[in-house]
Design a protein around this motif. Sequence first.
Motif, short mmCIF file in Angstrom:
data_model
loop_
_atom_site.label_atom_id
_atom_site.label_comp_id
_atom_site.label_asym_id
_atom_site.label_seq_id
_atom_site.Cartn_x
_atom_site.Cartn_y
_atom_site.Cartn_z
N GLU A 1 30.19 16.89 -8.35
CA GLU A 1 29.41 17.88 -9.11
C GLU A 1 28.33 17.21 -9.95
N ASP A 2 28.65 16.03 -10.42
CA ASP A 2 27.72 15.25 -11.25
C ASP A 2 26.66 14.56 -10.38
N GLU A 3 26.74 14.78 -9.10
CA GLU A 3 25.86 14.13 -8.13
C GLU A 3 25.89 12.60 -8.21
N TYR A 4 27.08 12.09 -8.50
CA TYR A 4 27.32 10.64 -8.50
C TYR A 4 26.43 9.90 -9.49
N SER A 5 25.94 10.62 -10.50
CA SER A 5 24.89 10.03 -11.32
C SER A 5 25.40 9.24 -12.51
N ASN B 1 27.18 10.05 -1.45
CA ASN B 1 27.85 10.83 -0.44
C ASN B 1 29.35 10.83 -0.70
N ARG B 2 29.92 11.99 -0.69
CA ARG B 2 31.32 12.19 -0.99
C ARG B 2 32.27 11.52 -0.02
N VAL B 3 31.78 11.31 1.19
CA VAL B 3 32.68 10.87 2.25
C VAL B 3 33.37 9.54 1.94
N TYR B 4 32.71 8.68 1.17
CA TYR B 4 33.31 7.39 0.87
C TYR B 4 34.50 7.53 -0.06
N MET B 5 34.42 8.52 -0.95
CA MET B 5 35.58 8.82 -1.79
C MET B 5 36.72 9.37 -0.94
N ASP B 6 36.38 10.22 0.00
CA ASP B 6 37.41 10.83 0.84
C ASP B 6 38.14 9.80 1.68
N ILE B 7 37.38 8.85 2.21
CA ILE B 7 38.00 7.78 3.00
C ILE B 7 38.98 6.99 2.14
N ASN C 1 35.97 15.45 -7.42
CA ASN C 1 35.16 16.67 -7.52
C ASN C 1 34.16 16.58 -8.68
N LEU C 2 34.65 16.08 -9.79
CA LEU C 2 33.76 15.93 -10.94
C LEU C 2 32.58 15.02 -10.62
N ASN C 3 32.90 13.93 -9.93
CA ASN C 3 31.84 12.99 -9.57
C ASN C 3 30.85 13.61 -8.59
#
Lengths: 193, 193
Positions: free
Chosen positions: A96-100, A176-182, A92-94
């Motif tokens: 929110e940080d927009e993966y930056s 994109n968050r989806v890769y973390m979710d996978i 979630n932190l990542n």
Amino acid sequence: MGYKYNREDILNVGYDVFRRNGYHNVGINQILKESGIPKGSFYNFFESKQDFAQQVIRQYGETNTCWMRDFFEDCTLSPIECLKSFYAMMMNLNEEDEYSGGCLVNNMSVEVGRQNDIIGSEANTHFVGWLNVLATVIEKGQEANEITVEFSALELAEYLHAGFYGVLSRTKVTRNRVYMDIWFEITFKFIST
Amino acid sequence: MGYKYNREDILNVGYDVFRRNGYHNVGINQILKESGIPKGSFYNFFESKQDFAQQVIRQYGETNTCWMRDFFEDCTLSPIECLKSFYAMMMNLNEEDEYSGGCLVNNMSVEVGRQNDIIGSEANTHFVGWLNVLATVIEKGQEANEITVEFSALELAEYLHAGFYGVLSRTKVTRNRVYMDIWFEITFKFIST
DNA sequence: ATAAATAATTAGACTGTTCTGTTTAATTTA
DNA sequence: TAAATTAAACAGAACAGTCTAATTATTTAT
């Protein structure tokens, strides 16, 4: 009454700037500008850019080790649920940080860990600290029959650690968050008994 | 007869230098020195440092996609054994290289993938290509009942990809093969049926 | 307690090097 | 001969780090 500037504040600026921009892409002047400190004061506190970066890594590394320990100590869920909520929070932190930024220590490891022994071993020190905290929780999970005992707790910690940082690198270019979710789904499915 | 220098040779030098030293730590002059090319010739072939890096990534990315495809096409083992021998080879290469470079595309992703859209999306393009090759092999493994069908082939490809790059980062600061071996053991144990 | 002496910090101009990229001219190939 | 390539000097900005001086805090002496 102390002096106008202090080491810790400058280190915190360094943490932010290095994490977002890397090491070689950041000049001392940028640190000075963002912290409002003049050059003389900087070199009064720090010997060099490398020394500064090392201290930035150290402060963050130690802070984070404590933070992780506290998180797991305060967590009232079962061991594996604690691990899950830890990684869910990191994800979630990542997001929110927009993966930056990702993780400062991992970024430094990849960018300069091999060429620069000082920074490389400083980074490794803190990785090891974090891995030990994770291993403690994993061990509890194994004792509670929640986590596979096919591998040692430390081996599984390395496995979680590597996977998560690999996926952070992936989100840096996909955003994109989806890769973390996978990764999360697969990993926790696999380590659960 | 052609001219004295050619684009491809310079790109190969760039591949080597960038992979070992990163992007911002490398100056054009270093590329010129190691390739023996004068500055005027460099800027005749490439618009800028960024343009050069993008082309370096592209050439390597495409070459590697073909190389992977050929590897798996020529591999006479069962799908999962092909995957294992692929990663075993990658691990051996990294060990022989003394963990000094890792993967150019991953390094670039971590160092500049987020700040620099051009390089970030170029890197992602090739990641996607490699992931698709992996997914093809994984799918065959699933059809042959060697690999779990709990997750899609592409999801498992992402999972392998992330884990391997995470562990490459780990070996950069530990400089020890054992972390790759742990990852390998755990990962293939988990995905096997 | 106060003043003098010492130490630490602040301030920014300055140095020499390296950075990416430009320019102009000579040379080579088509 | 025309276009592409080679060659290296050059420009302007950014780089890490130094230096001297001024200011502020702390210690010592009275």
